[in-house]
Structure formats: structure tokens, C-alpha cells
Design a protein around this motif. Structure first.
Motif, mmCIF file in Angstrom:
data_model
loop_
_atom_site.group_PDB
_atom_site.id
_atom_site.type_symbol
_atom_site.label_atom_id
_atom_site.label_comp_id
_atom_site.label_asym_id
_atom_site.label_seq_id
_atom_site.Cartn_x
_atom_site.Cartn_y
_atom_site.Cartn_z
ATOM 1 N N ASP A 116 -48.085 -31.745 48.793
ATOM 2 C CA ASP A 116 -47.166 -31.993 49.173
ATOM 3 C C ASP A 116 -46.973 -32.760 50.680
ATOM 4 O O ASP A 116 -47.701 -33.109 51.656
ATOM 5 C CB ASP A 116 -46.436 -30.675 50.085
ATOM 6 C CG ASP A 116 -44.599 -31.000 50.036
ATOM 7 O OD1 ASP A 116 -44.030 -32.165 50.079
ATOM 8 O OD2 ASP A 116 -44.345 -30.054 50.389
ATOM 9 N N LEU A 117 -46.688 -34.100 49.764
ATOM 10 C CA LEU A 117 -46.886 -34.612 51.184
ATOM 11 C C LEU A 117 -45.519 -35.130 51.977
ATOM 12 O O LEU A 117 -45.669 -36.843 52.821
ATOM 13 C CB LEU A 117 -47.213 -36.544 50.094
ATOM 14 C CG LEU A 117 -47.979 -36.915 49.527
ATOM 15 C CD1 LEU A 117 -48.888 -36.072 49.118
ATOM 16 C CD2 LEU A 117 -47.883 -38.934 49.320
ATOM 17 N N GLY A 118 -44.379 -34.050 52.086
ATOM 18 C CA GLY A 118 -43.395 -34.676 52.619
ATOM 19 C C GLY A 118 -42.962 -35.323 52.587
ATOM 20 O O GLY A 118 -42.031 -35.737 53.533
ATOM 21 N N GLY A 119 -41.999 -36.119 51.911
ATOM 22 C CA GLY A 119 -41.737 -37.027 51.543
ATOM 23 C C GLY A 119 -42.149 -38.749 52.129
ATOM 24 O O GLY A 119 -41.934 -39.371 51.894
ATOM 25 N N HIS A 120 -43.524 -38.641 52.365
ATOM 26 C CA HIS A 120 -44.197 -39.741 52.186
ATOM 27 C C HIS A 120 -44.272 -40.036 51.028
ATOM 28 O O HIS A 120 -44.850 -39.224 49.810
ATOM 29 C CB HIS A 120 -45.475 -39.364 52.799
ATOM 30 C CG HIS A 120 -44.894 -39.385 55.193
ATOM 31 N ND1 HIS A 120 -44.361 -39.569 55.657
ATOM 32 C CD2 HIS A 120 -45.335 -38.318 55.106
ATOM 33 C CE1 HIS A 120 -44.156 -39.593 56.825
ATOM 34 N NE2 HIS A 120 -44.652 -38.592 56.292
ATOM 35 N N ALA A 121 -44.428 -41.592 51.605
ATOM 36 C CA ALA A 121 -45.455 -42.604 49.685
ATOM 37 C C ALA A 121 -47.151 -42.065 49.453
ATOM 38 O O ALA A 121 -47.031 -42.195 48.564
ATOM 39 C CB ALA A 121 -45.193 -43.958 50.192
ATOM 40 N N ILE A 122 -47.728 -41.905 50.785
ATOM 41 C CA ILE A 122 -48.547 -41.469 50.615
ATOM 42 C C ILE A 122 -49.379 -40.883 51.142
ATOM 43 O O ILE A 122 -48.860 -40.168 52.880
ATOM 44 C CB ILE A 122 -49.437 -43.036 50.401
ATOM 45 C CG1 ILE A 122 -49.788 -43.773 52.685
ATOM 46 C CG2 ILE A 122 -49.463 -44.044 49.801
ATOM 47 C CD1 ILE A 122 -51.009 -44.459 52.747
ATOM 48 N N ALA A 123 -50.134 -40.112 51.453
ATOM 49 C CA ALA A 123 -51.600 -39.037 51.650
ATOM 50 C C ALA A 123 -52.957 -40.141 52.147
ATOM 51 O O ALA A 123 -53.747 -40.335 50.840
ATOM 52 C CB ALA A 123 -51.181 -37.656 51.449
ATOM 53 N N ALA A 124 -53.403 -40.173 53.617
ATOM 54 C CA ALA A 124 -54.717 -40.556 53.264
ATOM 55 C C ALA A 124 -55.174 -39.602 54.279
ATOM 56 O O ALA A 124 -54.690 -39.932 55.980
ATOM 57 C CB ALA A 124 -54.398 -42.092 53.938
ATOM 58 N N GLN A 125 -55.938 -40.534 54.996
ATOM 59 C CA GLN A 125 -57.121 -40.006 56.166
ATOM 60 C C GLN A 125 -56.687 -41.531 57.462
ATOM 61 O O GLN A 125 -57.161 -42.385 56.914
ATOM 62 C CB GLN A 125 -58.747 -39.938 55.866
ATOM 63 C CG GLN A 125 -59.501 -39.042 57.039
ATOM 64 C CD GLN A 125 -60.561 -39.511 57.564
ATOM 65 O OE1 GLN A 125 -61.426 -40.505 56.939
ATOM 66 N NE2 GLN A 125 -61.149 -40.158 58.312
#
Length: 369
Positions: A116-125
Motif C-alpha cells: 500500500d503506497l499510501g496515496g504516493h505515486a512510488i515506493a522506493a528506498q
């Protein structure tokens, strides 16, 4: 899952694509593995091999991006293609997992489709959270400020990106990032990464280092006592398929090279590894090792001191123990003190007959989360 490459990096792209499929859960819902290239990258043998492995091959015209100046010599236009993926595949996919080609895969990365990205466009480190030296910190933060980012800086590495296609397109990130890099070519040494961070300005879901880990190399070996990686990222000039090179240790950790040997042994390209270095590369590696040894003996090493490395490891351990990682909070990664590892026992929410499973109970470290 998408990789983008030209002819130069096609073989590493095929290696990564094959490894992703080999580590994926065969009982999970099928996912598409796509290698995106320009028209000249793949031969008929390459295309036949991809088809036999269930890997889709998409051909794109890279020409519209060739007007963008890329300052770093080892990078090509192919590095910008990741910025187009959400627009290109908007009608086909809700979620895209983009991977660089200079990776090795050690666990099932399709767990990230559940995130779940929480509404963000991306997930990254995040990158540049813990620096080994004060000089590195000052240099890194100065660059983040030049990009126009706000403090406290949250800069991400774009070698592994989980993309929410709809959120990316609502934010117009393709147009905005390409516009930024066109206007700031000298500032964007890493054109895809710098432009995306400048535009997002910290607005992304944070992944733990499990999904984008440094290789096992001195002096950072102690970090691997803290992280069991699902993905190792060979960023920079030290690539896992090169036995020798100017910026490669003379005696590197052989694990990644052996993975390539095993992959190529039964492939149509069994001699490919031997074409990736020359006697000149060997001589450069020997000369570099001698120079490094002499500097150390004279007390002139340019790397972190022993005290700096001890402090760096301690700060990295605190970061692993305390940071708010989306993958840890949602049970994709287990945290036990400062140690992080993939949750290999976790059932995917998209696994088996379309059954939707509840989120793991939050806050129970070392168990369901």
C-alpha cells in the motif's frame, strides 16, 4: 515487472528477468515480466529465448528522448525510459515494479505488488540517509539543495521503484520529470533519479534496504549482518558480470559472478562473460589494488577511517531499527532489532483464487510483521 535497456545492457536485463521469475511463487496469480528495448537491441535468438521463458518483449522508439543531454558517460538514453512506463502501460496495468539491470535477485520481489503506497505515486528506498563521512554528507546535501528539494531531505534511489500507475499519471510525473532534466542537464548527473527526486521532493513511500541493498564489498561488509537482501544493487562502475575492471576490487565477492555463470551455462550465450573484460581491465585492477595498498600503508587512504566506519555502522543500525518503512509496517519485511529480512512466509493478498487477505497486525515485530 519491467526492465528497460538498449543493446549494451540486454544480457543483464535478461539475467534479472529470469531471476525474478525463478524466485517468484508459482502458486501466486501470474504477473507479466517485460523487457523494454529499442528496435535494435534484441536479435532473433534473444527474442526466441524471451518467448520461451514467458518474458514479454516491448519495442519502443527511444528517439524522442535523444535530445536530452546525459552527462555521465556510462549512462544512455535507456535510463530515461522508466519515466515513461506509467503513461505507456496506463491501459494495461495498475501497478508496475521497475527494476534496473545491474541487480541480483535473492527472494520473491512480487511481494511488492501488495504494498500500500499510501496515496504516493512510488515506493522506493531512501538514499543519503546515513553518510559514512562528513564530507560525503556535505556533498550529498548540497546536491539535494541544488535540485530544489526541501529539508529534511528524502532522496530515493530509482534502481527499484514500485509505481502506482494512476497516481503517477494524475501527478503528471512523466512530463514534469522530462521537462526538469531538459532544463537542468548539468545538475542531473543521474538524469532519471535526480529529476524524479526534484519533482517529488520527498513525496514517496519508503522501502527498507532489503529491496535495494549495497553489494558485499569492503568496507561495508558489516551491513550485511543487518540486512538479508531480496535485491542487491550494483550501482556504479563495479558490475557483477565483469570479472575485472578499473573500479572493481581485484578479489570481489564471487557470489554474483557465479550467478551469471550458472545463468549463462545453459543459455544461447555461454561465452558472454568472457567478452566482458580484457587484459587491460586485469592490469588496471592490479594497478588499482597496488595503489590502494600503498596509500593505506602510508596512512593516506581516501576512504572512511576505522572510527568513521564504526560510527557509520552504528548509525545505519539505528536507522534500520527505527525508520518508518512501509514494507515493515505492512509485513512484507520482518524487523528484529536492527536486522531486516524478507518475510518469506507471508501469504500474498493476491495469491490463490483471488482471495483477499487481511493486513498483518501492526507492531508485532518478529512475528506477523
Amino acid at each position: 515487472m519491467v526492465l528497460c535497456t538498449d543493446r549494451n545492457m540486454l544480457m543483464p536485463a535478461l539475467f534479472v528477468a529470469d531471476a525474478v521469475r525463478a524466485h517468484s511463487d508459482p502458486t501466486a496469480e501470474p504477473f507479466d515480466t517485460i523487457v523494454v528495448t529499442d528496435a535494435d537491441a534484441a536479435t532473433e535468438i534473444d527474442r526466441q529465448w524471451m518467448a520461451a521463458k514467458g518474458i514479454k518483449h516491448e519495442i519502443l522508439d527511444f528517439e524522442p528522448l535523444r535530445d536530452i543531454t546525459i552527462s555521465m558517460g556510462r549512462l544512455t538514453t535507456a535510463t530515461l525510459i522508466k519515466l515513461l512506463l506509467a503513461e505507456i502501460f496506463a491501459e494495461r496495468y495498475e501497478r508496475i515494479l521497475y527494476l534496473d539491470t545491474d541487480l541480483t535477485i535473492h527472494a520473491d520481489v512480487t511481494a511488492l505488488f501488495d504494498l500500500d503506497l499510501g496515496g504516493h505515486a512510488i515506493a522506493a528506498q531512501r538514499r543519503g540517509v546515513v553518510f559514512a563521512t562528513e564530507k560525503e554528507r556535505a556533498t550529498g546535501e548540497a546536491h539535494f539543495a541544488e535540485l530544489g528539494m526541501s529539508r529534511p531531505f528524502r532522496y530515493c534511489n530509482t534502481g527499484v521503484i514500485c509505481i502506482d500507475v494512476a497516481a503517477w499519471n494524475r501527478a503528471g510525473l512523466t512530463e514534469r520529470t522530462l521537462d526538469y532534466v531538459r532544463r537542468n542537464p548539468k545538475l542531473c548527473m543521474l538524469p532519471d533519479e535526480d529529476s524524479l527526486n526534484a519533482v517529488l521532493d520527498s513525496a514517496f513511500a519508503s522501502l527498507s534496504p532489503v529491496w535495494n541493498m549495497l553489494p558485499r564489498r569492503s568496507p561495508y561488509l558489516p551491513l550485511h549482518d543487518l540486512i538479508e537482501p531480496a535485491i542487491v544493487h550494483y550501482a556504479g562502475a563495479d558490475k557483477p558480470w565483469k570479472r575485472f575492471g578499473k573500479e572493481k576490487p581485484l578479489f570481489p565477492d564471487p557470489q554474483a559472478y557465479r550467478l551469471y555463470q550458472a545463468f549463462l551455462a545453459t543459455s544461447p550465450w555461454p561465452r558472454w562473460l568472457g567478452t566482458q573484460w580484457t587484459m587491460s581491465d586485469l592490469k588496471n585492477a592490479i594497478s588499482s589494488a597496488i595503489r590502494t595498498t600503498r596509500r593505506r600503508l602510508k596512512g593516506k587512504s581516501t576512504g572512511p577511517s576505522g572510527a568513521e566506519m564504526k560510527d557509520f555502522i552504528e548509525r545505519f543500525a539505528r536507522y534500520c531499527a527505527e525508520a518508518d518503512f512501509a514494507d515493515v509496517a505492512q509485513g512484507l519485511v520482518l524487523r528484529q532489532g536492527s536486522r531486516l529480512r524478507p518475510n518469506r512466509d507471508r501469504r500474498s493478498r493476491w495469491r490463490g483464487n483471488g482471495e483477499t487477505l487481511p493486513d498483518a497486525e501492526p507492531g508485532v515485530e518478529g512475528a506477523s510483521t
